[in-house]
Design a protein around this motif. Structure first.
Motif, mmCIF file in Angstrom:
data_model
loop_
_atom_site.group_PDB
_atom_site.id
_atom_site.type_symbol
_atom_site.label_atom_id
_atom_site.label_comp_id
_atom_site.label_asym_id
_atom_site.label_seq_id
_atom_site.Cartn_x
_atom_site.Cartn_y
_atom_site.Cartn_z
ATOM 1 N N GLY A 187 2.782 -13.887 -18.844
ATOM 2 C CA GLY A 187 2.290 -12.674 -19.490
ATOM 3 C C GLY A 187 2.264 -12.748 -21.005
ATOM 4 N N ARG A 189 0.547 -5.148 -19.197
ATOM 5 C CA ARG A 189 0.229 -6.248 -18.268
ATOM 6 C C ARG A 189 -0.083 -5.700 -16.879
ATOM 7 N N LYS A 190 0.705 -4.736 -16.453
ATOM 8 C CA LYS A 190 0.519 -4.153 -15.125
ATOM 9 C C LYS A 190 -0.880 -3.535 -15.006
ATOM 10 N N GLU A 248 -6.265 -15.830 -23.086
ATOM 11 C CA GLU A 248 -5.851 -15.660 -21.691
ATOM 12 C C GLU A 248 -4.334 -15.493 -21.685
ATOM 13 N N LEU A 284 -3.540 -4.329 -16.836
ATOM 14 C CA LEU A 284 -4.515 -5.423 -16.888
ATOM 15 C C LEU A 284 -4.590 -6.156 -15.546
ATOM 16 N N GLN A 285 -3.425 -6.460 -14.972
ATOM 17 C CA GLN A 285 -3.403 -7.207 -13.709
ATOM 18 C C GLN A 285 -3.956 -6.384 -12.555
ATOM 19 N N SER A 286 -3.688 -5.076 -12.551
ATOM 20 C CA SER A 286 -4.191 -4.236 -11.455
ATOM 21 C C SER A 286 -5.713 -4.113 -11.490
ATOM 22 N N SER A 287 -6.291 -4.337 -12.662
ATOM 23 C CA SER A 287 -7.754 -4.283 -12.758
ATOM 24 C C SER A 287 -8.347 -5.690 -12.901
ATOM 25 N N ASP A 288 -7.528 -6.708 -12.605
ATOM 26 C CA ASP A 288 -7.972 -8.103 -12.632
ATOM 27 C C ASP A 288 -8.551 -8.489 -13.992
ATOM 28 N N GLN A 289 -7.834 -8.135 -15.056
ATOM 29 C CA GLN A 289 -8.286 -8.392 -16.428
ATOM 30 C C GLN A 289 -7.275 -9.287 -17.165
ATOM 31 N N SER A 290 -7.275 -10.572 -16.906
ATOM 32 C CA SER A 290 -6.384 -11.470 -17.642
ATOM 33 C C SER A 290 -7.036 -11.993 -18.913
ATOM 34 N N THR A 328 0.998 -17.497 -17.323
ATOM 35 C CA THR A 328 1.616 -16.985 -16.093
ATOM 36 C C THR A 328 2.811 -16.091 -16.365
#
Length: 152
Positions: free
Chosen positions: A93, A25-26, A88, A28-34, A91
């Motif tokens: 994860g 998740r970290k 998707e 994915l979130q750091s690269s704005d990939q939800s 919230t």
């Protein structure tokens, strides 16, 4: 560039939701990939999660090798995308794995998430164990591969 690494066990809840492991998740979130794409692997009995931009690159590569004017190649492309599912993370994860995938893969509760380069695989423990080779065979194959590459 995304790179997932790890072997993390998880449980699917009664509503067919599972937490994407925090380490993944970290990334994915750091690269704005939800947004993720889920499909069954072509060769193995597992599911593959593609970050959306990785999926788009895969589709572009496949499409570039196929002719739109060849019905067999069109069928190949169609079969590749027919079981793809857009997911998707919520919230918290979690992702919701469609029931057809759970049935297709014989997933009941426990799964293993594997980070495999720029994708994430989802396995049952039994299916994963069936694909692993012995340590001796693995080391022999790696040795042969690397020695052959050095001689090229």
């Amino acid at each position: 560039m995304l790179q997932f690494l790890g072997n993390i066990e998880a449980k699917i809840d009664a509503k067919a939701r599972v937490f994407v492991p925090a380490a993944f998740r970290k990334i994915l979130q750091s690269s704005d990939q939800s947004a993720l794409i889920l499909r069954k692997d072509i060769f193995q009995n597992c599911l593959v999660l593609y970050p959306l931009h990785v999926w788009e690159e895969e589709l572009a590569t496949l499409r570039s090798r196929l002719s739109r004017w060849d019905k067999n190649q069109q069928q190949l492309f169609r079969q590749f995308v027919v079981d793809a599912e857009h997911l998707e993370m919520d919230t918290n994860g979690r992702i919701l794995i469609p029931k057809r995938y759970l049935q297709m893969m014989n997933i009941t509760s426990d799964v293993t998430f594997l980070g495999v380069d720029n994708t994430i695989e989802i396995w049952t423990k039994e299916a994963l164990e069936e694909t692993l080779i012995s340590a001796d065979s693995f080391s022999d194959q790696i040795q042969n591969l690397m020695n052959n590459k050095e001689n090229d």
